[in-house]
Scaffold this motif. Structure first.
Motif, PDB file in Angstrom:
ATOM      1  N   LYS A  58       0.647  -0.744   0.071  1.00 22.61           N
ATOM      2  CA  LYS A  58      -0.343   0.136  -0.192  1.00 22.61           C
ATOM      3  C   LYS A  58       0.456   1.383   0.174  1.00 22.61           C
ATOM      4  O   LYS A  58      -0.070   2.276  -0.343  1.00 22.61           O
ATOM      5  N   LYS A  60       4.713   2.857  -1.733  1.00 24.35           N
ATOM      6  CA  LYS A  60       5.912   2.651  -1.820  1.00 24.35           C
ATOM      7  C   LYS A  60       7.153   2.925  -1.370  1.00 24.35           C
ATOM      8  O   LYS A  60       7.999   2.632  -1.312  1.00 24.35           O
ATOM      9  N   TYR A  82       5.950  16.874   1.035  1.00 25.22           N
ATOM     10  CA  TYR A  82       4.853  15.435   0.223  1.00 25.22           C
ATOM     11  C   TYR A  82       4.249  16.089  -0.758  1.00 25.22           C
ATOM     12  O   TYR A  82       2.689  16.171  -0.476  1.00 25.22           O
ATOM     13  N   ALA A  85      -0.378  13.260  -1.308  1.00 26.20           N
ATOM     14  CA  ALA A  85      -0.272  12.924  -0.249  1.00 26.20           C
ATOM     15  C   ALA A  85      -2.063  11.231  -0.646  1.00 26.20           C
ATOM     16  O   ALA A  85      -2.093  10.530   0.327  1.00 26.20           O
ATOM     17  N   ALA A  86      -2.410  11.659  -1.041  1.00 29.45           N
ATOM     18  CA  ALA A  86      -3.496  11.092  -1.212  1.00 29.45           C
ATOM     19  C   ALA A  86      -4.916  10.704  -0.363  1.00 29.45           C
ATOM     20  O   ALA A  86      -4.719  12.001   0.371  1.00 29.45           O
ATOM     21  N   PHE A 109      -4.321  16.774  -5.101  1.00 35.14           N
ATOM     22  CA  PHE A 109      -5.201  18.049  -5.572  1.00 35.14           C
ATOM     23  C   PHE A 109      -6.701  17.054  -5.976  1.00 35.14           C
ATOM     24  O   PHE A 109      -7.716  17.558  -6.469  1.00 35.14           O
ATOM     25  N   SER A 113     -10.034  13.266  -1.979  1.00 37.17           N
ATOM     26  CA  SER A 113      -8.674  12.233  -0.913  1.00 37.17           C
ATOM     27  C   SER A 113      -8.496  13.450  -0.435  1.00 37.17           C
ATOM     28  O   SER A 113      -8.115  12.775   0.979  1.00 37.17           O
ATOM     29  N   ALA A 132      -3.867  21.347  -3.494  1.00 32.89           N
ATOM     30  CA  ALA A 132      -3.144  22.713  -3.923  1.00 32.89           C
ATOM     31  C   ALA A 132      -3.024  21.202  -5.388  1.00 32.89           C
ATOM     32  O   ALA A 132      -2.642  20.240  -5.651  1.00 32.89           O
ATOM     33  N   ASP A 133      -1.983  22.090  -6.621  1.00 33.45           N
ATOM     34  CA  ASP A 133      -1.427  21.103  -7.908  1.00 33.45           C
ATOM     35  C   ASP A 133       0.017  21.050  -7.764  1.00 33.45           C
ATOM     36  O   ASP A 133       0.223  22.463  -8.087  1.00 33.45           O
ATOM     37  N   ALA A 134       0.257  19.919  -7.789  1.00 31.74           N
ATOM     38  CA  ALA A 134       2.098  20.339  -7.412  1.00 31.74           C
ATOM     39  C   ALA A 134       2.626  20.803  -8.910  1.00 31.74           C
ATOM     40  O   ALA A 134       4.062  21.139  -8.632  1.00 31.74           O
ATOM     41  N   ARG A 135       1.996  21.249  -9.719  1.00 32.40           N
ATOM     42  CA  ARG A 135       2.993  21.719 -10.472  1.00 32.40           C
ATOM     43  C   ARG A 135       3.487  22.854 -10.527  1.00 32.40           C
ATOM     44  O   ARG A 135       3.737  23.867 -11.857  1.00 32.40           O
ATOM     45  N   ASP A 153       5.495  11.322  -4.932  1.00 32.85           N
ATOM     46  CA  ASP A 153       4.233  10.317  -5.745  1.00 32.85           C
ATOM     47  C   ASP A 153       3.246  10.364  -6.664  1.00 32.85           C
ATOM     48  O   ASP A 153       1.928  10.399  -5.838  1.00 32.85           O
ATOM     49  N   VAL A 154       3.291  10.928  -7.742  1.00 38.19           N
ATOM     50  CA  VAL A 154       2.041  11.706  -8.623  1.00 38.19           C
ATOM     51  C   VAL A 154       1.367   9.911  -9.267  1.00 38.19           C
ATOM     52  O   VAL A 154       0.538  11.035 -10.146  1.00 38.19           O
ATOM     53  N   ILE A 162       7.632  18.005 -12.442  1.00 37.25           N
ATOM     54  CA  ILE A 162       7.018  18.394 -11.062  1.00 37.25           C
ATOM     55  C   ILE A 162       8.047  18.493 -10.231  1.00 37.25           C
ATOM     56  O   ILE A 162       8.092  18.990  -9.187  1.00 37.25           O
TER      57      ILE A 162
HETATM   58  C1  LIG Z   1      -0.475   7.135  -6.539  1.00 41.44           C
HETATM   59  S1  LIG Z   1      -1.411   7.891  -5.219  1.00 41.44           S
HETATM   60  C2  LIG Z   1      -0.190   8.548  -4.070  1.00 41.44           C
HETATM   61  C3  LIG Z   1      -0.693   6.928  -2.957  1.00 41.44           C
HETATM   62  C4  LIG Z   1       0.696   7.629  -1.240  1.00 41.44           C
HETATM   63  N1  LIG Z   1       1.611   9.107  -2.330  1.00 41.44           N
HETATM   64  C5  LIG Z   1       0.190   6.776  -0.613  1.00 41.44           C
HETATM   65  O1  LIG Z   1       1.922   6.104  -0.879  1.00 41.44           O
HETATM   66  O2  LIG Z   1      -0.830   6.973  -0.145  1.00 41.44           O
HETATM   67  C6  LIG Z   1      -1.142   9.726  -6.456  1.00 41.44           C
HETATM   68  C7  LIG Z   1      -1.852  10.461  -5.346  1.00 41.44           C
HETATM   69  O3  LIG Z   1      -0.984  12.184  -6.922  1.00 41.44           O
HETATM   70  C8  LIG Z   1      -2.155  13.225  -6.636  1.00 41.44           C
HETATM   71  N2  LIG Z   1      -1.923  14.194  -7.715  1.00 41.44           N
HETATM   72  C9  LIG Z   1      -1.401  13.483  -8.930  1.00 41.44           C
HETATM   73  N3  LIG Z   1      -1.002  14.786  -9.761  1.00 41.44           N
HETATM   74  C10 LIG Z   1      -1.320  15.508  -8.345  1.00 41.44           C
HETATM   75  C11 LIG Z   1      -0.362  17.555  -8.453  1.00 41.44           C
HETATM   76  N4  LIG Z   1      -0.648  17.827 -10.415  1.00 41.44           N
HETATM   77  N5  LIG Z   1      -0.749  17.878  -7.443  1.00 41.44           N
HETATM   78  C12 LIG Z   1      -0.879  17.494  -6.495  1.00 41.44           C
HETATM   79  N6  LIG Z   1      -1.782  16.160  -6.244  1.00 41.44           N
HETATM   80  C13 LIG Z   1      -1.221  14.855  -7.727  1.00 41.44           C
HETATM   81  C14 LIG Z   1      -3.703  11.997  -7.156  1.00 41.44           C
HETATM   82  O4  LIG Z   1      -5.138  12.829  -6.481  1.00 41.44           O
HETATM   83  C15 LIG Z   1      -3.118  10.597  -6.901  1.00 41.44           C
HETATM   84  O5  LIG Z   1      -4.825  11.051  -5.556  1.00 41.44           O
END
Ligand SMILES: C[S@@+](CC[C@H](N)C(=O)[O-])C[C@H]1O[C@@H](n2cnc3c(N)ncnc32)[C@H](O)[C@@H]1O
Length: 231
Positions: A58, A60, A82, A85-86, A109, A113, A132-135, A153-154, A162
Motif C-alpha cells: 500500500k 511505496k 510530500y 498525499a492521497a 489535488f 482525497s 493544490a496542484d504540485a505543478r 508519488d503523483v 514536477i
Molecule cells: C499513487 S497516489 C499517491 C499515494 C500516496 N503517496 C500514498 O502512498 O499513500 C497519487 C496521488 O497523486 C495525486 N496527484 C496527481 N497529480 C497531482 C498534482 N499535480 N498535484 C497534486 N496531487 C496530484 C493524485 O490525486 C493521487 O491521489
C-alpha cells in the motif's frame, strides 16, 4: 511458536520489525494516534505501546525499505514536502516517524482525497494538508520553505518536471528527494528501464545528485524509487 507478538528496532530510526502471532515479520511504526487506523493496517499492542503495520503493498516508501533502500533521512523533527498525499496512507506513517516536532506539508489535488487527508490531519497535528496542484509550487509558497525532504508519488507523465520545480523552490542544500516513478504513467509503450534512465538523466541535467534507485518489483510492477540530493 510464541503466542506473543515481538518487536525489534529497525536499523532506521522510529521504524520497527514486528513479528506477529502467525510468525510473519512486518515493518511497523509506533502509532501516534492510538486506537485509530488510517487504512487497512493492523494495530498491535506490545508492552503498553501500539504499533501499526506499514504495508509495502500500500506504500511505496514501505516497499522501498523492504527492498533494502539505504538512505533514510526521515527522523524526529524533519520538515517534509510530500507531493501526491492521497488519503494519507504513507503520510500517516511518516507522521509517526517524525513526531510532534516535525511537519509534513501534504499536497494533494483531488477534492475527495483531500477530505480524507484533512480528517487524518485533525488527529495528527504534524500534517498540514494543502489542496493544490504540485505543478504550481508557488500556490503554497506562503506555507512552505526550506524543507529537509521532498517526497513525490503523483503517478503523472511529467513527474520529473514536477519534482524538479518543487525541489528547486523548497529543498534545502544537502536535502533529500524521493521520487516514486511509475513507468506506465509516462509511456505504456516504452521499456520501463529506458523510462527510468531518461527520468534520472533529466534530474541530473537540472544539477540534482542521484544516490540510489530501488526496484519495487514484487510490490509494484514497473515502479522504482529514485533517491537523490540537492547539492
Ligand atoms: C499513487 S497516489 C499517491 C499515494 C500516496 N503517496 C500514498 O502512498 O499513500 C497519487 C496521488 O497523486 C495525486 N496527484 C496527481 N497529480 C497531482 C498534482 N499535480 N498535484 C497534486 N496531487 C496530484 C493524485 O490525486 C493521487 O491521489
Amino acid at each position: 511458536m510464541s503466542l506473543l507478538s515481538e518487536i525489534q528496532n529497525h536499523e532506521f530510526r522510529n521504524l520497527f520489525w514486528l513479528k506477529t502471532k502467525d510468525g510473519n515479520i512486518r515493518l511497523a511504526t509506533l502509532n501516534s494516534d492510538p486506537g485509530r487506523k488510517v487504512y487497512t493496517e493492523r494495530l498491535v499492542k506490545i508492552k503498553g505501546k501500539e504499533y501499526r503495520t506499514f504495508d509495502p503493498y500500500k506504500s511505496k516508501l514501505a516497499a522501498a525499505i523492504r527492498k533494502k533502500m539505504k538512505s533514510f533521512p526521515f527522523s524526529e523533527g524533519s520538515k517534509i514536502l510530500y507531493l501526491g498525499a492521497a488519503s494519507g496512507t504513507t503520510v500517516s506513517h511518516v507522521s509517526d516517524i517524525i513526531g510532534k516536532n516535525g511537519v509534513i506539508y501534504a499536497v494533494e489535488f483531488s477534492s475527495r482525497s483531500i477530505r480524507d487527508l484533512i480528517s487524518v490531519s485533525e488527529r495528527r497535528t504534524n500534517i498540514t494538508p494543502i489542496h493544490a496542484d504540485a505543478r504550481f509550487p508557488e500556490e503554497y509558497s506562503f506555507l512552505v520553505s526550506n524543507v529537509d525532504i521532498v517526497y513525490e508519488d503523483v503517478a503523472q507523465p511529467n513527474q520529473a518536471e514536477i519534482l524538479n520545480v518543487n525541489v528547486q523552490s523548497y529543498l534545502k542544500s544537502g536535502g533529500y528527494f524521493f521520487l516514486a516513478i511509475k513507468a506506465r504513467s509516462i509511456d505504456v509503450t516504452k521499456d520501463p528501464k529506458i523510462i527510468f534512465r531518461e527520468v534520472k538523466e533529466e534530474l541530473k541535467s537540472k544539477g540534482l545528485i542521484i544516490r540510489e534507485t530501488i526496484d519495487l518489483e514484487s510490490y509494484e510492477k514497473d515502479h522504482v524509487m529514485v533517491v537523490g540530493q540537492m547539492p
